[in-house]
Design a protein around this motif. Structure first.
Motif, short mmCIF file in Angstrom:
data_model
loop_
_atom_site.label_atom_id
_atom_site.label_comp_id
_atom_site.label_asym_id
_atom_site.label_seq_id
_atom_site.Cartn_x
_atom_site.Cartn_y
_atom_site.Cartn_z
N ASN A 1 8.67 25.23 -37.66
CA ASN A 1 9.09 25.06 -39.04
C ASN A 1 10.36 25.86 -39.33
OD1 ASN A 1 8.94 26.38 -41.97
ND2 ASN A 1 7.94 24.38 -42.11
N HIS A 2 10.37 27.12 -38.93
CA HIS A 2 11.52 27.98 -39.23
C HIS A 2 12.73 27.64 -38.36
CE1 HIS A 2 8.87 29.85 -41.85
NE2 HIS A 2 8.79 31.07 -41.37
N ARG A 3 12.50 27.06 -37.23
CA ARG A 3 13.63 26.66 -36.38
C ARG A 3 14.32 25.40 -36.90
NH1 ARG A 3 13.52 25.33 -29.82
NH2 ARG A 3 15.76 24.96 -29.63
N HIS A 4 13.55 24.43 -37.35
CA HIS A 4 14.09 23.11 -37.66
C HIS A 4 14.40 22.87 -39.13
CE1 HIS A 4 13.57 21.75 -33.57
NE2 HIS A 4 12.28 22.07 -33.59
N GLN A 5 13.82 23.67 -40.03
CA GLN A 5 14.05 23.44 -41.46
C GLN A 5 15.39 24.05 -41.87
OE1 GLN A 5 12.49 21.75 -43.83
NE2 GLN A 5 10.38 21.40 -43.17
N THR A 6 16.45 23.33 -41.60
CA THR A 6 17.80 23.74 -41.96
C THR A 6 18.25 23.03 -43.24
OG1 THR A 6 18.84 21.97 -40.71
CG2 THR A 6 18.37 24.03 -39.52
N TYR A 7 19.35 23.47 -43.78
CA TYR A 7 19.92 22.82 -44.96
C TYR A 7 20.23 21.35 -44.66
CZ TYR A 7 23.05 21.95 -48.92
OH TYR A 7 23.65 21.43 -50.04
N HIS B 1 5.60 17.84 -48.14
CA HIS B 1 4.84 16.93 -48.98
C HIS B 1 5.03 17.20 -50.47
CE1 HIS B 1 2.00 20.32 -48.95
NE2 HIS B 1 1.36 19.75 -49.95
N ASP B 2 5.33 18.44 -50.84
CA ASP B 2 5.50 18.78 -52.25
C ASP B 2 6.69 18.05 -52.86
OD1 ASP B 2 4.80 20.98 -50.36
OD2 ASP B 2 4.10 22.00 -52.16
N GLN C 1 4.03 17.89 -38.18
CA GLN C 1 3.32 18.77 -39.11
C GLN C 1 4.25 19.73 -39.83
OE1 GLN C 1 0.67 20.49 -36.26
NE2 GLN C 1 -0.95 18.97 -36.59
N TRP C 2 5.22 20.30 -39.10
CA TRP C 2 6.10 21.31 -39.68
C TRP C 2 7.06 20.73 -40.72
CZ3 TRP C 2 11.08 19.99 -38.85
CH2 TRP C 2 11.38 19.24 -37.70
N ALA C 3 7.13 19.40 -40.83
CA ALA C 3 7.94 18.74 -41.85
C ALA C 3 7.08 18.14 -42.95
CB ALA C 3 8.82 17.66 -41.22
#
Length: 311
Positions: free
Chosen positions: A100-106, A245-246, A188-190
């Protein structure tokens, strides 16, 4: 229900009219956690989404009051109340947060908004969407017989029992419907995970913060300042949060629910803000007022799942 208008069709990802009767059960095969693991094991380290939810219950116990609004630390908290949640976490949870922290970029968050917020994949009523989500079954949890639908009904019933307004009950019923992203093949991490702003510096209160060292945005100076690409006090509506999902569900229902319910849905996973009091400098007066409802809503979503028949 309540303030929600009954409209014939919403031309969106799924269409719904909250006053209509439930349709016949969709003829869709139940998908187990193993089915989704087969999609891409590397992208789906959790045995089920409930593993992340269980971690949240340890990280943010119900008897631990949220930080006072706009206060980063709670001075009433005693040292013995702190635990090293990161060290105690299951390996699968650690791997989930690493991804999650690796791929969730701007850039990733913006790309997902472009991909999904055209809302043109399916058209469903609320009940059809609930039935569709219900095809996602977690076989990894032996302590509950509840399906996804049972859990949402349980949440809504608890909110009703507590005497909240009808729109509040509806928000509880549908708040996790965005998890159908899993059924669209998203990792899952997205789909789940504590959300946080992208495009500015990460708060020290974010769980597993050291994993951001592998995030490409860590090498982009303009994303590593306090405000990043944003303006102070302009409001969270102008801030991009990590994708999940939010945010997805918020855009599906934003024309159908009162502002309080929309804040609950959009920000219920934004734990650094509503539990730790972070990122207040990005908020405006409306955000500060509405986050009272987010704080009131979250305890209702973390009620332990009962067995079927106890709803």
């Amino acid at each position: 229900m309540g303030l929600v208008a009954c409209r014939p069709v919403l031309q969106a990802e799924w269409a719904f009219s909250p006053c209509e009767k439930p349709p016949a059960r969709l003829n869709t095969r139940k998908c187990s956690a193993n089915d989704f693991k087969l999609m891409n094991d590397a992208n789906n380290p959790l045995a089920g989404l409930e593993e992340w939810e269980d971690f949240l219950k340890d990280r943010y116990p119900e008897n631990q009051a949220p930080a006072e609004p706009f206060q980063t630390l709670n001075p009433a908290k005693q040292k013995e109340q702190f635990r090293n949640y990161e060290a105690d976490a299951r390996p699968s949870v650690r791997e989930f947060y690493r991804l999650n922290h690796r791929h969730q970029t701007y850039e990733f968050a913006q790309a997902k908004r472009k991909e999904f917020l055209s809302l043109n994949r399916r058209q469903m009523s609320v009940w059809e969407a609930l039935e569709y989500l219900n095809t996602l079954v977690d076989d990894s949890d032996p302590d509950t017989d509840l399906s996804q639908l049972d859990h949402l009904l349980q949440t809504a019933e608890q909110i009703r029992h507590d005497g909240h307004p009808r729109w509040f009950i509806l928000a509880g019923l549908i708040h996790d419907l965005g998890k159908i992203l899993c059924l669209y093949g998203e990792p899952q991490w997205a789909v789940v995970g504590d959300t946080f702003p992208v495009g500015c510096a990460w708060s020290d209160q974010i769980v597993f913060r050291p994993f951001f060292a592998d995030n490409a945005d860590s090498q982009e100076p303009r994303y590593q300042t306090r405000l990043g690409v944003y303006e102070e006090g302009r409001g969270l509506d102008s801030v991009a949060l990590s994708w999940g999902h939010d945010e997805y569900l918020y855009h599906v229902v934003k024309d159908y629910l009162p502002p309080e319910a929309l804040y609950m849905i959009r920000y219920h996973s934004f734990y650094p803000a509503h539990r730790d009091g972070e990122y207040t400098y990005l908020m405006n007066d409306q955000d500060r007022e509405m986050f009272k409802w987010v704080r009131a809503f979250n305890p209702t979503t973390s009620t332990p799942r009962a067995r079927a028949g106890q709803i």
